[in-house]
Design a protein around this motif. Structure first.
Motif, PDB file in Angstrom:
ATOM      1  N   ALA A   1      12.378  10.361  -5.171  1.00 58.89           N
ATOM      2  CA  ALA A   1      12.169   9.960  -3.773  1.00 58.89           C
ATOM      3  C   ALA A   1      11.325   8.699  -3.695  1.00 58.89           C
ATOM      4  N   GLN A   2      10.323   8.594  -4.561  1.00 64.04           N
ATOM      5  CA  GLN A   2       9.470   7.402  -4.582  1.00 64.04           C
ATOM      6  C   GLN A   2      10.303   6.177  -4.952  1.00 64.04           C
ATOM      7  N   LEU A   3      11.131   6.324  -5.968  1.00 57.69           N
ATOM      8  CA  LEU A   3      11.955   5.191  -6.398  1.00 57.69           C
ATOM      9  C   LEU A   3      12.987   4.827  -5.341  1.00 57.69           C
ATOM     10  N   GLN A   4      13.523   5.819  -4.639  1.00 55.86           N
ATOM     11  CA  GLN A   4      14.466   5.535  -3.545  1.00 55.86           C
ATOM     12  C   GLN A   4      13.782   4.699  -2.466  1.00 55.86           C
ATOM     13  N   ARG A   5      12.571   5.073  -2.107  1.00 55.34           N
ATOM     14  CA  ARG A   5      11.824   4.339  -1.074  1.00 55.34           C
ATOM     15  C   ARG A   5      11.523   2.918  -1.549  1.00 55.34           C
TER      16      ARG A   5
ATOM     17  N   GLY B   1      14.544   0.892  -1.350  1.00 51.05           N
ATOM     18  CA  GLY B   1      14.826   0.576   0.053  1.00 51.05           C
ATOM     19  C   GLY B   1      13.994  -0.589   0.558  1.00 51.05           C
ATOM     20  N   VAL B   2      12.696  -0.567   0.248  1.00 51.68           N
ATOM     21  CA  VAL B   2      11.804  -1.662   0.667  1.00 51.68           C
ATOM     22  C   VAL B   2      12.256  -2.970   0.022  1.00 51.68           C
ATOM     23  N   LEU B   3      12.540  -2.927  -1.285  1.00 50.56           N
ATOM     24  CA  LEU B   3      12.984  -4.144  -1.971  1.00 50.56           C
ATOM     25  C   LEU B   3      14.314  -4.641  -1.431  1.00 50.56           C
ATOM     26  N   GLY B   4      15.235  -3.728  -1.168  1.00 49.43           N
ATOM     27  CA  GLY B   4      16.547  -4.117  -0.636  1.00 49.43           C
ATOM     28  C   GLY B   4      16.434  -4.774   0.729  1.00 49.43           C
TER      29      GLY B   4
ATOM     30  N   LYS C   1       0.833  -1.209   0.000  1.00 46.36           N
ATOM     31  CA  LYS C   1       0.000   0.000   0.000  1.00 46.36           C
ATOM     32  C   LYS C   1       0.862   1.251   0.000  1.00 46.36           C
ATOM     33  N   GLU C   2       1.896   1.252   0.810  1.00 50.94           N
ATOM     34  CA  GLU C   2       2.776   2.415   0.883  1.00 50.94           C
ATOM     35  C   GLU C   2       3.395   2.713  -0.492  1.00 50.94           C
ATOM     36  N   ILE C   3       3.837   1.681  -1.165  1.00 50.36           N
ATOM     37  CA  ILE C   3       4.451   1.865  -2.483  1.00 50.36           C
ATOM     38  C   ILE C   3       3.410   2.326  -3.503  1.00 50.36           C
ATOM     39  N   LEU C   4       2.243   1.686  -3.502  1.00 45.90           N
ATOM     40  CA  LEU C   4       1.191   2.088  -4.442  1.00 45.90           C
ATOM     41  C   LEU C   4       0.744   3.527  -4.191  1.00 45.90           C
ATOM     42  N   ASP C   5       0.620   3.902  -2.933  1.00 46.95           N
ATOM     43  CA  ASP C   5       0.180   5.251  -2.602  1.00 46.95           C
ATOM     44  C   ASP C   5       1.222   6.293  -3.020  1.00 46.95           C
ATOM     45  N   MET C   6       2.501   5.917  -2.996  1.00 47.13           N
ATOM     46  CA  MET C   6       3.544   6.850  -3.436  1.00 47.13           C
ATOM     47  C   MET C   6       3.323   7.255  -4.885  1.00 47.13           C
TER      48      MET C   6
END
Length: 131
Positions: free
Chosen positions: A81-85, A88-91, A67-72
Motif C-alpha cells: 500500500a505504501q508503494l502504491q501511494r 501514485g504521487v510520483l505518477g 512528509k506523507e511518503i516519509l511517514d508511510m
C-alpha cells in the motif's frame, strides 16, 4: 554501538542549507531532533529523512507530499500500500511535469517562429537599395 548524532550546524554544512531551513523542516514535521537544553541533536534517522526530503524536493514534490511518503515508511502498515501511494504521487507529479514540458515546448516553438519573422523583416530592411 551508539548511533551517530549531528548538530544543526553539521547538517547545514553537509547539505549546504541554512539552519533556518532545517528548523523549517523540523516545524513541518519532517525532522524530530532530541533536545539537550536549547541544542538540537539530530539522529541518523533525521539525517536520512533530510536526505530523502531534499531528494523529494529535487523531484518537485511538495514538503507535504514528502512528509506523507516519509511517514508511510515509519508506520507498520502494508508495504504494498505504501508503494502504491508513492507510485501514485510520483505518477501525478510526472504528469504535471510532462504538461509543463509540453507548454514550454509550445512557447519555444512560438519564440522560434517570431525570431524567424523578425530576422526576415530585418533582412528586408538591410538590403541595399538599387538606384
Amino acid at each position: 554501538m551508539p548511533s551517530q548524532t549531528f548538530t544543526i550546524g553539521e547538517l547545514a554544512k553537509e547539505f549546504d542549507l541554512t539552519t533556518r531551513a532545517i528548523r523549517f523542516y523540523e516545524d513541518m514535521g519532517l525532522l524530530a531532533p532530541e533536545r539537550a537544553g536549547l541544542q538540537r541533536i539530530y539522529s541518523s534517522r533525521d539525517r536520512a529523512r533530510l536526505t530523502l526530503t531534499l531528494r523529494a524536493k529535487r523531484l518537485g514534490l511538495t514538503l507535504t507530499e514528502a512528509k506523507e511518503i516519509l511517514d508511510m515508511y515509519d508506520s507498520p502498515r502494508d508495504t504494498a500500500a505504501q508503494l502504491q501511494r508513492f507510485l501514485g504521487v510520483l505518477g501525478n507529479h510526472r504528469q504535471q511535469l510532462e504538461a509543463q514540458l509540453t507548454d514550454l515546448q509550445a512557447n519555444i516553438d512560438e519564440i522560434r517562429a517570431q525570431e524567424k519573422k523578425a530576422r526576415a523583416a530585418l533582412a528586408r530592411t538591410e538590403k541595399p537599395k538599387v538606384r
